[in-house]
Design an enzyme around this catalytic site. Sequence first.
Site, PDB file in Angstrom:
ATOM      1  N   CYS B 138      56.360  -4.563 -40.602  1.00  0.00           N
ATOM      2  CA  CYS B 138      57.462  -4.766 -41.778  1.00  0.00           C
ATOM      3  C   CYS B 138      58.357  -3.772 -42.136  1.00  0.00           C
ATOM      4  O   CYS B 138      59.351  -3.807 -42.453  1.00  0.00           O
ATOM      5  CB  CYS B 138      56.729  -5.121 -43.045  1.00  0.00           C
ATOM      6  SG  CYS B 138      55.739  -6.676 -42.849  1.00  0.00           S
ATOM      7  N   LEU B 241      45.155  -7.324 -42.551  1.00  0.00           N
ATOM      8  CA  LEU B 241      45.877  -7.522 -43.862  1.00  0.00           C
ATOM      9  C   LEU B 241      44.723  -7.254 -45.018  1.00  0.00           C
ATOM     10  O   LEU B 241      44.167  -8.086 -45.386  1.00  0.00           O
ATOM     11  CB  LEU B 241      46.463  -8.714 -44.052  1.00  0.00           C
ATOM     12  CG  LEU B 241      47.379  -8.836 -45.020  1.00  0.00           C
ATOM     13  CD1 LEU B 241      48.518  -7.961 -45.368  1.00  0.00           C
ATOM     14  CD2 LEU B 241      47.872 -10.409 -45.197  1.00  0.00           C
ATOM     15  N   HIS B 277      62.166  -5.223 -49.092  1.00  0.00           N
ATOM     16  CA  HIS B 277      61.483  -6.132 -48.157  1.00  0.00           C
ATOM     17  C   HIS B 277      60.811  -7.172 -48.805  1.00  0.00           C
ATOM     18  O   HIS B 277      59.902  -6.841 -49.711  1.00  0.00           O
ATOM     19  CB  HIS B 277      60.635  -5.232 -47.099  1.00  0.00           C
ATOM     20  CG  HIS B 277      59.511  -6.091 -46.301  1.00  0.00           C
ATOM     21  ND1 HIS B 277      59.973  -7.000 -45.617  1.00  0.00           N
ATOM     22  CD2 HIS B 277      58.286  -5.946 -46.530  1.00  0.00           C
ATOM     23  CE1 HIS B 277      58.903  -7.663 -44.797  1.00  0.00           C
ATOM     24  NE2 HIS B 277      57.868  -7.240 -45.389  1.00  0.00           N
ATOM     25  N   GLY B 279      57.857  -8.870 -48.899  1.00  0.00           N
ATOM     26  CA  GLY B 279      56.660  -8.750 -48.334  1.00  0.00           C
ATOM     27  C   GLY B 279      55.972  -9.858 -48.764  1.00  0.00           C
ATOM     28  O   GLY B 279      54.906 -10.415 -47.922  1.00  0.00           O
ATOM     29  N   GLY B 280      55.942 -10.472 -50.006  1.00  0.00           N
ATOM     30  CA  GLY B 280      55.108 -11.439 -50.289  1.00  0.00           C
ATOM     31  C   GLY B 280      55.273 -11.528 -51.638  1.00  0.00           C
ATOM     32  O   GLY B 280      55.566 -10.579 -52.372  1.00  0.00           O
ATOM     33  N   PRO B 281      54.631 -12.624 -52.695  1.00  0.00           N
ATOM     34  CA  PRO B 281      54.487 -12.211 -54.092  1.00  0.00           C
ATOM     35  C   PRO B 281      53.872 -11.022 -54.723  1.00  0.00           C
ATOM     36  O   PRO B 281      54.518 -10.447 -55.536  1.00  0.00           O
ATOM     37  CB  PRO B 281      53.977 -13.562 -54.445  1.00  0.00           C
ATOM     38  CG  PRO B 281      53.992 -14.590 -53.206  1.00  0.00           C
ATOM     39  CD  PRO B 281      54.021 -13.642 -52.269  1.00  0.00           C
ATOM     40  N   LYS B 282      52.665 -10.606 -54.146  1.00  0.00           N
ATOM     41  CA  LYS B 282      51.857  -9.661 -54.633  1.00  0.00           C
ATOM     42  C   LYS B 282      52.674  -8.342 -54.330  1.00  0.00           C
ATOM     43  O   LYS B 282      52.665  -7.500 -55.329  1.00  0.00           O
ATOM     44  CB  LYS B 282      50.602  -9.777 -53.881  1.00  0.00           C
ATOM     45  CG  LYS B 282      49.759 -10.856 -54.300  1.00  0.00           C
ATOM     46  CD  LYS B 282      49.407 -10.525 -55.703  1.00  0.00           C
ATOM     47  CE  LYS B 282      48.483 -11.953 -56.451  1.00  0.00           C
ATOM     48  NZ  LYS B 282      48.434 -12.094 -57.778  1.00  0.00           N
ATOM     49  N   SER B 312      58.889 -10.011 -41.507  1.00  0.00           N
ATOM     50  CA  SER B 312      58.485  -8.839 -40.929  1.00  0.00           C
ATOM     51  C   SER B 312      59.434  -7.823 -40.982  1.00  0.00           C
ATOM     52  O   SER B 312      60.429  -7.789 -42.133  1.00  0.00           O
ATOM     53  CB  SER B 312      57.720  -8.855 -39.620  1.00  0.00           C
ATOM     54  OG  SER B 312      57.454  -7.445 -39.315  1.00  0.00           O
TER      55      SER B 312
END
Lengths: 90, 353
Positions: B138, B241, B277, B279-282, B312
């Site tokens: 990423c 992950l 980036h 990356g995601g909610p968290k 990514s």
Amino acid sequence: MDDIAKRSIEIIAKAKNIPTDTIHLDTTFEELNIDSLDKINISFEVEEAFSIEIPDEALGSLKTVGDVVNGVKQLVEAKAAAGSAPAATS
Amino acid sequence: MRIASVGTAYPPHRYSQPVIAEALRGRWEHKMEEPRLLTRLFANCGVDFRHTVFPLENYPALDTFEKTNNAWIKAAVDLGQQAICRALDHAEISPEDIGAIFFASVTGISSPTVDARLINRLPFSVNVKRTPIFGLGCVAGAAGISRASDYVRAFPDQYALLLSVELCSLTWQDDDQSIANLISCGLFGDGAAAVVIAGSETPFAKRNKGPRVLATRSTFYRNTERVMGWDIVNTGFRIVLSPDVPKVVEENLLGNVEGFLADNNLTRDDISTYIFHSGGPKVLEAMQKSLGLPADALAPSWKSLREVGNLSAASVLAVLEDYLKVHPGKPGTYSILAAMGPAFCSELVLLQW
């Protein structure tokens, strides 16, 4: 505190292995160190305890223990209302 | 040196998150104790839609690394070509104007690399310098801009091209129903992005268009090898992950940003936008929290996550494209473009509009 609130708090306490008296309706998931995976596991326990089905997408909006209790109450009431509705004629 | 343009490209198949969830649940539920875990994880990872290289019904037949990787090579070349052509068109330059190509991907491998195959398709110079990059994951979108900028700093009369192609759907692992794999399969999407970086003495840069790249900063976090990455197995790439990713972000990002800005005689008050980036909610929440940003500060990153998933390395470039087209900064204002990825590590790019 009503039964739904008490039972919900017991489920959360068991999931995080902490005493029930440390959890209140305004306690946040962040304070309890509950992450998204914990939330999902708790949702399965809550569904079983109250015989309800939580919509998959509903978990993201839950921030406090009170949010869970309110959500459960709504689903329990909706289920009761559906159960008491007259049967549809075929 | 300036960011001259960004071009993105997505595969033709686009599905809503519940449709992808049902498809994978249908494939894997006989291997799972609680199949609802998959649909519930998918519904809560901030993604509404994703593109896939193939129709969902074709994936079960891709049951070996050879099949998925060969599919990756063909699709990566096609999608990469589309992204490059769009970026070159936006910059109003031709393939023969490019002095160096940096190609980044972590979802497939090949030799000759995808950039080489593209030189056989597009009229790049035979003297173009190639730097294929595998393994940055990423972080490669931001790191690629940094390395391409390093290149044009050395050769200010040249253009450098960064290409990122990530076909994450080709890394789905049928024999891994771990939480990490379920989250990964729920979060990552397919897409490509190309960026043209113009050296300061190029005709493009002399027109004073596009944000200037003022400085870059790489930071390596020692002893975090198992936070994120791949385990290479017989069937391909198995996700590593850790649930610690948001914690690592929170522990490091603020210090990285403040140190970087201080070295450039700036503070966080000088930064008008953060191009991060998706990356995601968290990860996005951790980035917001770490820097004390208001809830809407990363809105374009959240939007990209919802619309195409985590691409990514290509994600931060897709967000950058959105900033260039829809939210360009006022002249003179500063932005930080940032991504984090396997190592674990961060890459920061200081831009001035």
